[in-house]
Design a protein around this motif. Sequence first.
Motif, PDB file in Angstrom:
ATOM      1  N   LEU A  85       0.834  -1.201   0.000  1.00 30.62           N
ATOM      2  CA  LEU A  85       0.000   0.000   0.000  1.00 30.62           C
ATOM      3  C   LEU A  85       0.863   1.244   0.000  1.00 30.62           C
ATOM      4  CD1 LEU A  85      -2.785  -0.980   2.577  1.00 30.62           C
ATOM      5  CD2 LEU A  85      -3.140  -0.512   0.153  1.00 30.62           C
ATOM      6  N   HIS A  86       0.468   2.209  -0.861  1.00 31.88           N
ATOM      7  CA  HIS A  86       1.111   3.517  -0.855  1.00 31.88           C
ATOM      8  C   HIS A  86       0.122   4.516  -0.285  1.00 31.88           C
ATOM      9  CE1 HIS A  86       1.852   7.518  -2.761  1.00 31.88           C
ATOM     10  NE2 HIS A  86       3.058   7.290  -2.245  1.00 31.88           N
ATOM     11  N   LEU A  87       0.563   5.266   0.736  1.00 35.78           N
ATOM     12  CA  LEU A  87      -0.276   6.269   1.387  1.00 35.78           C
ATOM     13  C   LEU A  87       0.258   7.649   1.043  1.00 35.78           C
ATOM     14  CD1 LEU A  87      -0.938   3.660   3.019  1.00 35.78           C
ATOM     15  CD2 LEU A  87      -1.326   5.135   4.987  1.00 35.78           C
ATOM     16  N   HIS A  88      -0.623   8.457   0.396  1.00 39.11           N
ATOM     17  CA  HIS A  88      -0.238   9.793  -0.032  1.00 39.11           C
ATOM     18  C   HIS A  88      -0.945  10.805   0.860  1.00 39.11           C
ATOM     19  CE1 HIS A  88       1.021  12.900  -2.891  1.00 39.11           C
ATOM     20  NE2 HIS A  88      -0.195  13.419  -2.759  1.00 39.11           N
ATOM     21  N   LEU A  89      -0.188  11.650   1.530  1.00 39.49           N
ATOM     22  CA  LEU A  89      -0.751  12.666   2.415  1.00 39.49           C
ATOM     23  C   LEU A  89      -1.143  13.886   1.586  1.00 39.49           C
ATOM     24  CD1 LEU A  89       0.882  10.784   4.384  1.00 39.49           C
ATOM     25  CD2 LEU A  89       1.086  12.798   5.853  1.00 39.49           C
ATOM     26  N   GLU A  90      -2.408  13.919   1.194  1.00 37.98           N
ATOM     27  CA  GLU A  90      -2.884  15.048   0.388  1.00 37.98           C
ATOM     28  C   GLU A  90      -2.982  16.320   1.227  1.00 37.98           C
ATOM     29  OE1 GLU A  90      -5.807  12.528  -2.615  1.00 37.98           O
ATOM     30  OE2 GLU A  90      -6.678  13.588  -0.920  1.00 37.98           O
ATOM     31  N   ARG A  91      -3.389  16.165   2.482  1.00 37.89           N
ATOM     32  CA  ARG A  91      -3.545  17.325   3.351  1.00 37.89           C
ATOM     33  C   ARG A  91      -3.201  16.903   4.764  1.00 37.89           C
ATOM     34  NH1 ARG A  91      -8.349  18.704   6.374  1.00 37.89           N
ATOM     35  NH2 ARG A  91      -8.278  20.864   7.120  1.00 37.89           N
ATOM     36  N   LEU A  92      -2.458  17.766   5.446  1.00 41.64           N
ATOM     37  CA  LEU A  92      -2.107  17.496   6.840  1.00 41.64           C
ATOM     38  C   LEU A  92      -2.043  18.834   7.568  1.00 41.64           C
ATOM     39  CD1 LEU A  92      -1.413  15.237   8.834  1.00 41.64           C
ATOM     40  CD2 LEU A  92       1.000  15.656   8.352  1.00 41.64           C
ATOM     41  N   ALA A  93      -3.096  19.125   8.341  1.00 40.57           N
ATOM     42  CA  ALA A  93      -3.185  20.381   9.096  1.00 40.57           C
ATOM     43  C   ALA A  93      -3.681  20.027  10.491  1.00 40.57           C
ATOM     44  CB  ALA A  93      -4.116  21.369   8.405  1.00 40.57           C
ATOM     45  N   LEU A  94      -2.710  19.630  11.365  1.00 39.62           N
ATOM     46  CA  LEU A  94      -3.070  19.166  12.698  1.00 39.62           C
ATOM     47  C   LEU A  94      -3.003  20.307  13.710  1.00 39.62           C
ATOM     48  CD1 LEU A  94      -1.074  15.791  12.715  1.00 39.62           C
ATOM     49  CD2 LEU A  94      -3.448  16.203  12.025  1.00 39.62           C
ATOM     50  N   GLY A  95      -3.894  20.210  14.721  1.00 36.04           N
ATOM     51  CA  GLY A  95      -3.871  21.172  15.796  1.00 36.04           C
ATOM     52  C   GLY A  95      -2.754  20.869  16.776  1.00 36.04           C
ATOM     53  N   PRO A  96      -2.568  21.749  17.754  1.00 38.34           N
ATOM     54  CA  PRO A  96      -1.455  21.577  18.707  1.00 38.34           C
ATOM     55  C   PRO A  96      -1.537  20.254  19.462  1.00 38.34           C
ATOM     56  CG  PRO A  96      -2.398  23.776  18.876  1.00 38.34           C
ATOM     57  CD  PRO A  96      -3.315  22.997  18.013  1.00 38.34           C
ATOM     58  N   THR A  97      -2.728  19.780  19.745  1.00 35.67           N
ATOM     59  CA  THR A  97      -2.869  18.546  20.526  1.00 35.67           C
ATOM     60  C   THR A  97      -3.287  17.355  19.659  1.00 35.67           C
ATOM     61  OG1 THR A  97      -5.177  19.114  21.071  1.00 35.67           O
ATOM     62  CG2 THR A  97      -3.453  19.853  22.586  1.00 35.67           C
ATOM     63  N   ASP A  98      -3.362  17.535  18.339  1.00 41.26           N
ATOM     64  CA  ASP A  98      -3.749  16.429  17.451  1.00 41.26           C
ATOM     65  C   ASP A  98      -2.547  15.534  17.180  1.00 41.26           C
ATOM     66  OD1 ASP A  98      -6.196  17.628  17.401  1.00 41.26           O
ATOM     67  OD2 ASP A  98      -5.973  18.508  15.400  1.00 41.26           O
ATOM     68  N   ARG A  99      -2.850  14.250  16.912  1.00 40.25           N
ATOM     69  CA  ARG A  99      -1.762  13.317  16.613  1.00 40.25           C
ATOM     70  C   ARG A  99      -2.241  12.309  15.565  1.00 40.25           C
ATOM     71  NH1 ARG A  99       1.501   9.372  20.918  1.00 40.25           N
ATOM     72  NH2 ARG A  99       3.073   8.620  19.405  1.00 40.25           N
ATOM     73  N   LEU A 100      -1.365  12.064  14.577  1.00 39.90           N
ATOM     74  CA  LEU A 100      -1.647  11.096  13.521  1.00 39.90           C
ATOM     75  C   LEU A 100      -0.492  10.102  13.460  1.00 39.90           C
ATOM     76  CD1 LEU A 100      -3.386  10.194  11.042  1.00 39.90           C
ATOM     77  CD2 LEU A 100      -1.956  11.708   9.650  1.00 39.90           C
ATOM     78  N   TYR A 129      -4.931   6.249  -0.552  1.00 42.22           N
ATOM     79  CA  TYR A 129      -4.155   5.011  -0.600  1.00 42.22           C
ATOM     80  C   TYR A 129      -4.442   4.276  -1.900  1.00 42.22           C
ATOM     81  CZ  TYR A 129      -8.546   2.743   0.798  1.00 42.22           C
ATOM     82  OH  TYR A 129      -9.843   2.316   0.856  1.00 42.22           O
ATOM     83  N   GLU A 130      -3.439   3.539  -2.388  1.00 44.60           N
ATOM     84  CA  GLU A 130      -3.606   2.672  -3.545  1.00 44.60           C
ATOM     85  C   GLU A 130      -2.695   1.466  -3.373  1.00 44.60           C
ATOM     86  OE1 GLU A 130      -0.726   5.755  -3.963  1.00 44.60           O
ATOM     87  OE2 GLU A 130      -2.833   6.089  -4.425  1.00 44.60           O
ATOM     88  N   ALA A 131      -3.150   0.315  -3.785  1.00 42.78           N
ATOM     89  CA  ALA A 131      -2.384  -0.926  -3.705  1.00 42.78           C
ATOM     90  C   ALA A 131      -1.621  -1.134  -5.017  1.00 42.78           C
ATOM     91  CB  ALA A 131      -3.303  -2.103  -3.435  1.00 42.78           C
ATOM     92  N   PHE A 132      -0.452  -1.737  -4.933  1.00 37.08           N
ATOM     93  CA  PHE A 132       0.333  -2.027  -6.140  1.00 37.08           C
ATOM     94  C   PHE A 132       1.136  -3.302  -5.899  1.00 37.08           C
ATOM     95  CE2 PHE A 132       2.999   0.434  -3.376  1.00 37.08           C
ATOM     96  CZ  PHE A 132       4.274  -0.046  -3.531  1.00 37.08           C
ATOM     97  N   GLU A 133       1.527  -3.953  -7.003  1.00 34.73           N
ATOM     98  CA  GLU A 133       2.274  -5.211  -6.928  1.00 34.73           C
ATOM     99  C   GLU A 133       3.765  -4.935  -6.771  1.00 34.73           C
ATOM    100  OE1 GLU A 133       1.375  -7.464 -10.369  1.00 34.73           O
ATOM    101  OE2 GLU A 133      -0.743  -7.808  -9.823  1.00 34.73           O
ATOM    102  N   ARG A 134       4.454  -5.890  -6.212  1.00 36.53           N
ATOM    103  CA  ARG A 134       5.905  -5.765  -6.058  1.00 36.53           C
ATOM    104  C   ARG A 134       6.553  -5.789  -7.432  1.00 36.53           C
ATOM    105  NH1 ARG A 134       7.460  -6.614  -0.760  1.00 36.53           N
ATOM    106  NH2 ARG A 134       5.829  -7.480   0.597  1.00 36.53           N
ATOM    107  N   GLY A 135       7.631  -5.045  -7.582  1.00 37.94           N
ATOM    108  CA  GLY A 135       8.317  -4.940  -8.870  1.00 37.94           C
ATOM    109  C   GLY A 135       7.758  -3.837  -9.743  1.00 37.94           C
ATOM    110  N   HIS A 136       6.772  -3.082  -9.238  1.00 33.89           N
ATOM    111  CA  HIS A 136       6.171  -1.973  -9.977  1.00 33.89           C
ATOM    112  C   HIS A 136       6.140  -0.744  -9.079  1.00 33.89           C
ATOM    113  CE1 HIS A 136       4.564  -4.536 -13.293  1.00 33.89           C
ATOM    114  NE2 HIS A 136       4.594  -5.444 -12.336  1.00 33.89           N
TER     115      HIS A 136
END
Length: 720
Positions: free
Chosen positions: A178-193, A246-253
């Motif tokens: 799985l490839h995870l692409h962070l399109e947007r990330l705007a966290l508050g002072p006490t937020d956690r991801l 997120y998108e799934a992909f095969e190994r070697g690609h």
Amino acid sequence: AQRRLGKWLHVNLSDGEQLSITGVDEHGSLLVLANHTLLVEGQVIRSPTNTLSVYYCSGLEGSMGIFQLHYQIFRLSCSLPKRPHFGDVSVLDLLPGGTARFHCHMGYHLHGEPVLTCLNASLPVWSDKEPVCRALCGGTVKNATVGRVLSPSPHHGPNATLDRSCSWSLEAPKDQRLHLHLERLALGPTDRLVLWSGLDAGSVVLFDSGRGGQIPFEGVISEGPAVRIQFITDQPNHNTGFNIRYEAFERGHCYEPYLQNGNFTTSDPLYGVGTVVQFTCDPGHSLEQGPPVIECISARDPYWNDTEPLCKAQCGGDLSGPGGLILSPNWPEWYGEGEDCSWRIHVGEDKRVLLDVQLLNISDSDMLTITDGDEVTTRILGRYVGGSSPFKLSSTTPDLTVTFHSDPAGLVFGKGEGFIINYIEVSRNDSCPDLPEIQNGWKTTSHVALVRGACITYQCDPGYDLVGRETLTCQLDLSWSSQPPFCEKIMYCSDPGHVEHATRSLSDPKLLVGTTIQYSCNTGFILQGGATITCYGREPGTPVWTSHLPHCVSEDSVSCENPGVPDNGYQILSKRLYLPGESLTFVCYQGYELIGEVAIKCILGNPSFWSGPLPLCRVAEATAGSPLNGGNIALAIFILILLLSVLLGGVYVYVTRCRYNSNLRLPLIYPHPYRQITVETEFDNPLYETGGVSSIQFSSIELNFNLDTAKITTNTSSVG
């Protein structure tokens, strides 16, 4: 679900006369649509619902004015449904029976009915409330291929503190990553991801916002097929959060790249080593934070040589050309605080700009301003705050400017979703060409000038059908929405329907002019009305049936009851009930004569009745001086014949005896060779004696008939 539309053809009222037009809104409240002070010739008035009233009051004295009003009905429609935030809606028809289908953008879930139907009413409404699109707190996705995980949508009211900790589990197909692409990330002072490569507690951490460090905007790749995402916050809101694709992909690609608000072309759809991908942005966006072209490299562990770029909505700029799109900054995400953007649109000198504001949802502390003209000749067309339904604006010059300003204190006053504005270049002429009249019909216009949005409605004279669209609209490009219709002569009748307790036969199922329909009632019922109706044409007018439908009523309900028998009389073919048209005959006993009608008939009615009263039978009275009637003459002839038969029989017997017992040679009796009787015979008749000759007495009978007295007389004479 129809409205009434009125058009004033002529208005000329005298002093003291009053005239007003009123309607009723969807809540039943009375609305004054126009009055005598505002009415002008050619004015078009539309009622908000299916009711329109005209009130007229004449003056106390003096001359009276005149007015003429032409009215017609047009179908009501539901209002255009609101597009849900982070979703879209497609409408098939706004008329009753039409549907609106809602769907959400990737990562959002629809709360409410996905399909709404326009219901028929005095003011049509949708069958349910418009649904909303919300991002859920947590979830599990099996066989994950492509998707999006979003921070939960904030709750309002008593549930505002929910969704403080959310967890998502993603599992790709076997032997894929799985490839995870962070399109947007705007966290508050006490937020956690936190992102884990796996579902176990000891899985490798791919990203943890609590540890600091650079944000991997190029994305992260899992070591295996599973990823776990956890988000912790004090209170979800629109200003903070994250978007992960997120998108799934095969190994070697290499994984499949993604560009929000844009598109790309690739040299290899499987994204093997050496694949080249080129990116472009959608209208209203510009390419930022990345190159327009990337390549898949490294045969041992393939990866892209650079991160995908971003397509962001522009904050202002100079626009030209026949058309384009203006979006609020950071669209489709929420715009930021303190935005100050200006878009300047310029078209050809002989052209004008038409703005189509499809969405406007900003905070009450933010402002959108639209001005007409260049810097020297500026005229404000409108200033807008808060929300507004879709609308259109046109410039009077080749230049138009759109300015947006958001409040720097947006966190205090809140902010809206944004705006979407299309613009197109239009002709300097601001009206559509006039449309011709139609034969055997007429047209009405919604506006005196045929500007954009004006409608022309066609209708046909009685006896004609409209072929084509009834209403034509002047479109943005100053062309009509369709060709004018025409009126076609109606050559058929509408179906008159069936008759209860009856069957029918049609000569033509299309019910063209000349068609006949024959109705016949079922057993036990009788037909009231004509059994056959025919479709015939009228000039002018619509073909109609020759008569109304008949009715089948039960025989018992229309029959005449037996009226009874007269004293000293009886009935012929007596029964309890008689159908309309049947007759009943009466006869008196011998010695009685009938007074009244010999036969009476049952007459159809409601109720049915006899044609006359019950006759009487009274004793027959003979009058001496009166001439004989037919019955007395027949009786006299019968008695005469009877007496004549008896007389002839007596003569026959008498003559027969004389022939056998007498030797006389009478002129009237021929001789017979009988021997004389010398001994006493067995007859005791004193007229016959043995061996002697004596006289024989004959009688002649004279019959005299008198028709009045039927008198019979007898004369007797002797013969030597």
